[in-house]
Write a protein that holds these residues in place. Structure first.
Motif, mmCIF file in Angstrom:
data_model
loop_
_atom_site.group_PDB
_atom_site.id
_atom_site.type_symbol
_atom_site.label_atom_id
_atom_site.label_comp_id
_atom_site.label_asym_id
_atom_site.label_seq_id
_atom_site.Cartn_x
_atom_site.Cartn_y
_atom_site.Cartn_z
ATOM 1 N N VAL A 24 -12.405 -16.861 -12.579
ATOM 2 C CA VAL A 24 -13.813 -17.043 -12.906
ATOM 3 C C VAL A 24 -14.442 -17.899 -11.818
ATOM 4 N N LYS A 25 -15.541 -17.411 -11.255
ATOM 5 C CA LYS A 25 -16.243 -18.208 -10.266
ATOM 6 C C LYS A 25 -16.986 -19.321 -10.988
ATOM 7 N N ASP A 26 -16.924 -20.502 -10.405
ATOM 8 C CA ASP A 26 -17.588 -21.657 -11.014
ATOM 9 C C ASP A 26 -18.193 -22.493 -9.901
ATOM 10 N N LEU A 27 -19.410 -22.920 -10.099
ATOM 11 C CA LEU A 27 -20.095 -23.751 -9.118
ATOM 12 C C LEU A 27 -19.607 -25.192 -9.258
ATOM 13 N N SER A 28 -19.175 -25.763 -8.159
ATOM 14 C CA SER A 28 -18.716 -27.136 -8.171
ATOM 15 C C SER A 28 -19.496 -27.919 -7.110
ATOM 16 N N ASP A 39 -2.729 -19.512 -21.284
ATOM 17 C CA ASP A 39 -3.167 -19.402 -19.888
ATOM 18 C C ASP A 39 -1.974 -19.401 -18.935
#
Length: 146
Positions: free
Chosen positions: A137-141, A125
């Motif tokens: 990457v979209k991530d819900l937090s 990475d």
């Protein structure tokens, strides 16, 4: 104008001429110093540009090396992960169950191999981030406000 006045005037003119020559010499010296400083600055800028280019090439080489080595290590490591998990979860493939000590050893091998795989993933990475190729990457937090 009197003779004394003319001599004083001529002397003043000579004094001004000498002063002008001295000032011209000082001006020449300052201009020469500025030219030398400009030359040194231009040379340093060229050296800095060359060093920057070499650093960028070295960074690209290092990124490529890290990515290649990480992927080369990842293959055998996946084999270790799979084989150790298979030995623990399916001992009947070997005709008998594993003794508890072997089973504990295989669990340790698997846990450590997983940890190493995680570290290698992090290195990959980082190499991709440096190469500006890591996809976002979209991530819900959920944020809790106290």
């Amino acid at each position: 104008m009197t003779v004394m006045g003319a001599e004083a005037s001529a002397q003043a003119a000579w004094d001004q001429l000498r002063e002008a020559r001295v000032r011209r010499g000082q001006l020449y010296s300052v201009v020469r110093s500025l030219e030398e400083a400009t030359f040194r600055i231009e040379r340093m800028n060229k050296e800095l540009n060359q060093a920057r280019l070499e650093a960028e090439l070295a960074r690209a080489d290092r990124t490529r090396f890290v990515a290649t080595v990480s992927h080369e290590i990842r293959g055998p490591l996946n084999l270790i992960l799979g084989f150790s998990r298979l030995m623990v979860l399916s001992p009947e493939r070997y005709g008998q169950s594993l003794p508890p000590a072997y089973r504990a050893d295989m669990d340790a091998v698997y846990r450590n191999a997983e940890h190493l795989a995680s570290l290698i993933d992090d290195v990959i990475d980082l190499a991709q981030i440096e190469a500006e190729r890591l996809p976002l990457v979209k991530d819900l937090s959920l944020i809790h406000i106290s």
